[in-house]
Scaffold this active site. Structure first.
Site, PDB file in Angstrom:
ATOM      1  N   GLU A 158     -15.671  13.420  -1.584  1.00  0.00           N
ATOM      2  CA  GLU A 158     -14.764  12.629  -2.418  1.00  0.00           C
ATOM      3  C   GLU A 158     -15.449  12.150  -3.696  1.00  0.00           C
ATOM      4  OE1 GLU A 158     -14.863  12.466   0.878  1.00  0.00           O
ATOM      5  OE2 GLU A 158     -12.791  12.598   1.590  1.00  0.00           O
ATOM      6  N   ASP A 166      -0.961  -4.637   8.499  1.00  0.00           N
ATOM      7  CA  ASP A 166      -1.290  -3.476   7.669  1.00  0.00           C
ATOM      8  C   ASP A 166      -0.198  -3.217   6.627  1.00  0.00           C
ATOM      9  OD1 ASP A 166      -2.366  -0.849   6.864  1.00  0.00           O
ATOM     10  OD2 ASP A 166      -3.554  -0.964   8.686  1.00  0.00           O
TER      11      ASP A 166
HETATM   12 MN    MN Z   1     -12.858  13.411   3.548  1.00  0.00          MN
END
Ligand code: MN
Length: 420
Positions: free
Chosen positions: A192, A241
């Site tokens: 990422e 959440d």
């Molecule tokens: Mn990943």
């Protein structure tokens, strides 16, 4: 390349407690970035609501509503490897976990939760992975972490199979582009941080951690180093959440902290669960995936996850040209975002960011007996409180497009004459 450059001119609040008071201010001012100074019991400031709307995300990424999906898709195909530099601001000073002003959000939450941390881990085969998790700060200095079955989970499972703890580092308070990249969740094995470099127009700078073999963004405000302990699970939750309802308690892994470093005068980033900021960082990175999945079978104009569905459960896809097989469009959309429960397919004259227009399309272009596609016993989002106990859900696709060839019957009435 840091969080501070994005904060701009926040409103300052003083003397707010980490227990609910900071959370309440953030909750009541979703459109304002707030900086909390003189937090009782802590020497660090807290910042929250850094992102307050969709346009903030577009702006942070260097794009706009029109170009967003193509921009992100193109960048993701051209990753830029990060570089490791000798020293970074995130290691200017050291403190302990209890010095960080982690906040308590909602009444029945299991404790104080870190929600803005990116978790960096490595696997011998897949390399570096960066992902976002909720993390419960325990009184004994350990951290509980909810890990759904994705990349980090597989890294941990593989480490446990070798009988090893998994080294990790948590970077808190990073450039929103890095946070977006960590939320984007590309395929396993795609670092990422390389995606972050692609959207930053240059390599992300990393530094080596002190006690674990992990590199973290050099400009993070705080870095927590540690290990996910092999074989250990402890209760984690409840936690309000993305839907604003409580996710239940489960036995989840535990992190043992080995070191905490920070920038001089570090600012702790609070990210309020279910806030627009949280929802946009969950949902927006999924939109290009829905778009590309549907593009395999239709000409798509846009795909989005709507505010009403908490930017997670409800999607809308607009098509520039309606194919004969809208069922396949619906099924590809669900493939593109596994947590999506309902999807509405519309023509491209509908503004999919306007819920009134979506409702208009359903009210005038949809017949339930003909245009509803129901999928029972599907895996959906565990965050949806209406799912069955076994986590199964029913998904519905709604074809609210004009049937091809019948456009004349759907012509919008116009008033002749020049515009005044
Ligand atoms: Mn990943």
């Amino acid at each position: 390349m840091d969080l501070r450059s994005f904060i701009g001119k926040p409103e300052v609040r003083r003397g707010r407690s980490v227990d609910f008071e900071i959370a309440r201010d953030l909750f009541e001012n979703p459109g304002k970035t707030l900086l909390f100074q003189d937090v009782p019991g802590y020497k660090f400031d807290v910042v929250g609501n850094v992102i307050t709307c969709r346009d903030d995300v577009y702006q942070a990424l260097g794009t706009n509503r029109e170009d967003y999906i193509e921009y992100v898709t193109q960048r993701s195909q051209n990753p830029v490897e990060p570089v490791v530099i000798d020293s970074g601001a995130c290691q200017e000073e050291e403190c302990s976990l209890s010095d960080i002003p982690v906040i308590r959000h909602f009444e029945k939450d299991g404790g104080r939760y870190i929600t803005s941390g990116i978790v960096v881990a490595k696997d011998p085969e897949y390399g570096c992975n960066v992902s976002i998790h909720r993390m419960l700060v325990r009184d004994d200095g350990r951290i509980g972490i909810r890990i759904v079955p994705r990349h980090l989970r597989s890294f941990m499972d593989r480490a446990e199979a070798r009988g090893e703890d998994l080294e990790i580092a948590i970077a808190i308070g990073v450039d929103p582009r890095v946070f977006y990249a960590a939320s984007y969740s590309p395929r396993q094995g795609y670092d990422e941080f390389s995606f972050a470099g692609a959207i930053m127009d240059g390599p992300l700078e990393l530094v080596k951690c002190r006690t674990v073999d992990i590199e973290v963004p050099a400009h993070a405000e705080f870095v927590i180093e540690g290990r996910i302990l092999a074989g250990l699970r402890e209760p984690e939750g409840p936690f309000a959440d993305v839907t604003g309802t409580y996710d239940r308690v489960r036995d989840e892994p535990v992190i043992e902290v080995t070191k905490v470093t920070h920038r001089r005068g570090a600012v702790y980033q609070a990210l309020l669960p279910a806030s627009i900021e949280h929802r946009l960082f969950m949902g927006m990175p999924r939109e290009p995936g829905i778009y590309s999945a549907v593009s395999e079978v239709a000409e798509v104009k846009y795909a989005c996850l709507t505010n009403g569905g908490k930017n997670w459960l409800h999607g809308v896809v607009s098509l520039s040209k309606t194919p004969d097989d809208v069922k396949s469009v619906i099924e590809h959309a669900f493939e593109g975002h596994k947590s999506m429960k309902h999807v509405v397919i519309v023509n491209d004259d509908i503004d999919i960011f306007n819920s009134d227009e979506i409702e208009y399309a359903i009210s005038t272009r949809f017949q339930a007996h003909r245009d509803t596609y129901v999928y029972r016993n599907m895996r959906g989002s565990t965050l949806d409180p209406s799912t069955d106990e076994d986590g199964l859900t029913t998904k519905v696709g709604i074809d609210a497009t004009i049937p091809p060839g019948r456009e004349p019957e759907y012509e919008f009435a116009k008033i002749p004459g020049p515009k005044v």
